[in-house]
Design an enzyme around this catalytic site. Sequence first.
Site, PDB file in Angstrom:
ATOM      1  N   GLU B  54     -11.664 -16.303   4.144  1.00  0.00           N
ATOM      2  CA  GLU B  54     -12.264 -16.158   5.477  1.00  0.00           C
ATOM      3  C   GLU B  54     -11.293 -15.582   6.494  1.00  0.00           C
ATOM      4  O   GLU B  54     -11.691 -14.867   7.415  1.00  0.00           O
ATOM      5  CB  GLU B  54     -12.783 -17.514   5.973  1.00  0.00           C
ATOM      6  CG  GLU B  54     -13.982 -18.051   5.203  1.00  0.00           C
ATOM      7  CD  GLU B  54     -13.634 -18.596   3.826  1.00  0.00           C
ATOM      8  OE1 GLU B  54     -12.433 -18.705   3.483  1.00  0.00           O
ATOM      9  OE2 GLU B  54     -14.572 -18.912   3.076  1.00  0.00           O
ATOM     10  N   HIS B 123     -19.620 -29.092   5.462  1.00  0.00           N
ATOM     11  CA  HIS B 123     -20.641 -28.039   5.496  1.00  0.00           C
ATOM     12  C   HIS B 123     -21.520 -28.163   6.742  1.00  0.00           C
ATOM     13  O   HIS B 123     -22.108 -27.187   7.181  1.00  0.00           O
ATOM     14  CB  HIS B 123     -21.548 -28.100   4.266  1.00  0.00           C
ATOM     15  CG  HIS B 123     -20.901 -27.609   3.016  1.00  0.00           C
ATOM     16  ND1 HIS B 123     -20.001 -28.358   2.304  1.00  0.00           N
ATOM     17  CD2 HIS B 123     -20.992 -26.421   2.366  1.00  0.00           C
ATOM     18  CE1 HIS B 123     -19.591 -27.657   1.247  1.00  0.00           C
ATOM     19  NE2 HIS B 123     -20.164 -26.484   1.272  1.00  0.00           N
TER      20      HIS B 123
HETATM   21  C1  LIG Z   1     -13.521 -22.061   2.907  1.00  0.00           C
HETATM   22  C2  LIG Z   1     -14.747 -22.098   2.094  1.00  0.00           C
HETATM   23  N1  LIG Z   1     -15.413 -20.946   1.862  1.00  0.00           N
HETATM   24  C3  LIG Z   1     -16.548 -20.968   1.124  1.00  0.00           C
HETATM   25  C4  LIG Z   1     -17.022 -22.137   0.606  1.00  0.00           C
HETATM   26  C5  LIG Z   1     -18.318 -22.157  -0.207  1.00  0.00           C
HETATM   27  N2  LIG Z   1     -17.995 -22.365  -1.615  1.00  0.00           N
HETATM   28  C6  LIG Z   1     -17.910 -23.598  -2.127  1.00  0.00           C
HETATM   29  S1  LIG Z   1     -17.377 -23.581  -3.697  1.00  0.00           S
HETATM   30  C7  LIG Z   1     -17.285 -21.925  -3.716  1.00  0.00           C
HETATM   31  C8  LIG Z   1     -16.809 -21.221  -4.932  1.00  0.00           C
HETATM   32  C9  LIG Z   1     -15.410 -21.607  -5.219  1.00  0.00           C
HETATM   33  O1  LIG Z   1     -14.958 -20.920  -6.337  1.00  0.00           O
HETATM   34  P1  LIG Z   1     -13.703 -21.456  -7.115  1.00  0.00           P
HETATM   35  O2  LIG Z   1     -12.583 -21.721  -6.186  1.00  0.00           O
HETATM   36  O3  LIG Z   1     -13.466 -20.508  -8.218  1.00  0.00           O
HETATM   37  O4  LIG Z   1     -14.163 -22.873  -7.660  1.00  0.00           O
HETATM   38  P2  LIG Z   1     -15.368 -23.173  -8.657  1.00  0.00           P
HETATM   39  O5  LIG Z   1     -16.562 -23.442  -7.826  1.00  0.00           O
HETATM   40  O6  LIG Z   1     -15.530 -22.022  -9.554  1.00  0.00           O
HETATM   41  O7  LIG Z   1     -14.937 -24.412  -9.360  1.00  0.00           O
HETATM   42  C10 LIG Z   1     -17.675 -21.394  -2.492  1.00  0.00           C
HETATM   43  C11 LIG Z   1     -17.735 -19.975  -2.161  1.00  0.00           C
HETATM   44  C12 LIG Z   1     -16.288 -23.306   0.886  1.00  0.00           C
HETATM   45  N3  LIG Z   1     -16.703 -24.509   0.454  1.00  0.00           N
HETATM   46  N4  LIG Z   1     -15.159 -23.256   1.610  1.00  0.00           N
END
Ligand SMILES: Cc1ncc(C[n+]2csc(CCOP(=O)(O)OP(=O)(O)O)c2C)c(N)n1
Lengths: 306, 333
Positions: B54, B123
Amino acid sequence: MLIRAYEERLALMQQNNGVPGTCTSVGQEACAVGVLGALDSRDRIITNHRSAAHLLARGADPGRLMAEVLGRVDGYCGGHSGSLHVSARELGVVLTSTIVGGGLSLAPGVALAQKMGQGEEGGVVVVFFGDGAACEGILHESLNLAVQWQLPLLFVCENNQWQAYVHRLETMADDAIYRWACGHGLDTQRIDGNDSDLVLEAARQAVGAIRADGRPRFLELLTYRQRGHLEPDDLAYVDQVERQRWLKRDPIALMQARLKAEGLLQDKELRTIEEQIHRQTDTAQAFAEASPWPDPQKLLQHVYAG
Amino acid sequence: MSILNVEQAINQALQEEMHRDSRVMVMGEGVAKSRAALLASFGPQRVRNTPLAEAVISGTAVGAAATGLRPVVDLLFAPFLTYAMDALVNSAGKLRYLSGGQHEFPLVTLSMTGAGWCVGAQHNHNLEAMFVHAPGLKVVMPSTPADFKGLIKTAIRDNNPVLVFTDLSLLHASGEVPDETEFLVPLGKAAVSREGTDVTLVSYAKTVNICLESAKQLEEFGISAEVIDLRSLKPLDEETVLRSVRKTGRLVIVQEASGLCGMAAEIAALAVTRAFEALRAPVVRLTGPDAPAAASWVLEQATVPTAGKIVQAVREMLPHAAPVVRQQIVQPA
Ligand SMILES: Cc1ncc(C[n+]2csc(CCOP(=O)(O)OP(=O)(O)O)c2C)c(N)n1
Ligand SMILES: [Mg+2]
């Protein structure tokens, strides 16, 4: 196997009973089981939104965990957290943030406190994060500080190919995350995260080395998120060829096959374990569903410390 | 006119503005999937999936805005804005002024918030007032599909950074939306959603609907409530609020966000400083508590303003209002 059964039960409840959605670690169990198998009670863990496997592998009670997901008073956080930020200090799961990269920002501090005598002698801090979190700039800030200050911190990147609904290769110029860490001058390794033996061995080595010299280490575990980002998920956006390839390498099936081949597990034994786990999940669900809702009168409790 | 839900209205606004101006582009985590129709219309140059980052997403938007593009960034959930805050608050909000007016930052951020999904405070955090507090930024939080369309279009055409907040529970709310591509809703103009004479209910976003529901219930007590939808939090339409307060003499402000230093405090201060003589009762604020939103349904819902709480607050202001008794005319036998 308990982790898988627990999460599949929850997914079923989510489809049928309007239970809030969760981010399951189905397909990634070997990462949790392997890394946590290398730790002991002195060590502390920081996790994220996809935490059920970490918690259960650390010995969390499935009933209390499920109660938390349902927002009930007997959950690990009294229902305040829901599934996304479950911490349990009694288990050494000290901080959990669902802000992607949040754990990476907190980990050096937890390791600093450990180094400065605030933990049990010889304790190590482990931070779990995803391939998506690795794209947040905070990864590099965290790595640099951990190396420079010689913090007893194990970075564990669970590279499950997915960052919510985007495939990691769409957002990363390099195919390998461990190489990003290499630049900071710490020992890094990339291993097959679906092979629990390999993960256990690598984690033991890394944790042993940290205990010996107090410096950080980095593990990239290659794995695959078999279910959706958040339950329920139709997986319409998923490359089925890749998914099928990974399903053939399911970590639980791999482990069972190996144990059987080595004669350490008989079919009969496996069935007994399965039945036992089924009963355990039944008990967990019954406990969670019977747990009362939190009292709205106590809404403001825990906003500030006394 | 078409019947659209908020999600469709947002996408229609983006579609029309991207069509109208080739400098408009959209980026964010997964936007090429979540807004697939935009990708189909405008291609991957102008509809970009970003890494999860972000700080650099917002920074890129600010840099690009200063030098010729008009980016719209989708930051998903409002709490993630804190990662994006440096570029928005310290750069977009300040560098025009600090450069003596050399730069403009025509960019829009989209993000969602609000109770109802049991996701907890990382959230669900109504933090819009933080950005109202930051100089150089504009903030809107609409309540109807038409306003979403009209305000987002105006925001994209505005030469300042505009933050658009969407209450999650409104995404699937439907309403009439004008089809015209020149349908614009001005920033800084509140809507009188319902006229009334006894009390003014001021709100924004989802809670406007709760105020409208309360106004209906108050009719039963013979109380006529006026409902004002701020739509823009900054610039703020002070005149519409003041006109109403001078008419009714009573003011209740309703917001889901916590109360301290929030919009309700601002509106109360406005009424007290500029319409004091008209006030016939102390101003009432109904707000969320100074507490993070819990995930548990019962705790989450306990913090949300309800029609019941609004009706009760208004009735305490007007203790003599009695239930309206519909007269029955008894025919002589
Ligand atoms: C700062 C932030 N940006 C976006 C999100 C929304 N979000 C939650 S989990 C996720 C994917 C995260 O991917 P990764 O770090 O690879 O973890 P995974 O879910 O694959 O375990 C997103 C985009 C968030 N929770 N926090
Ligand atoms: Mg991932």
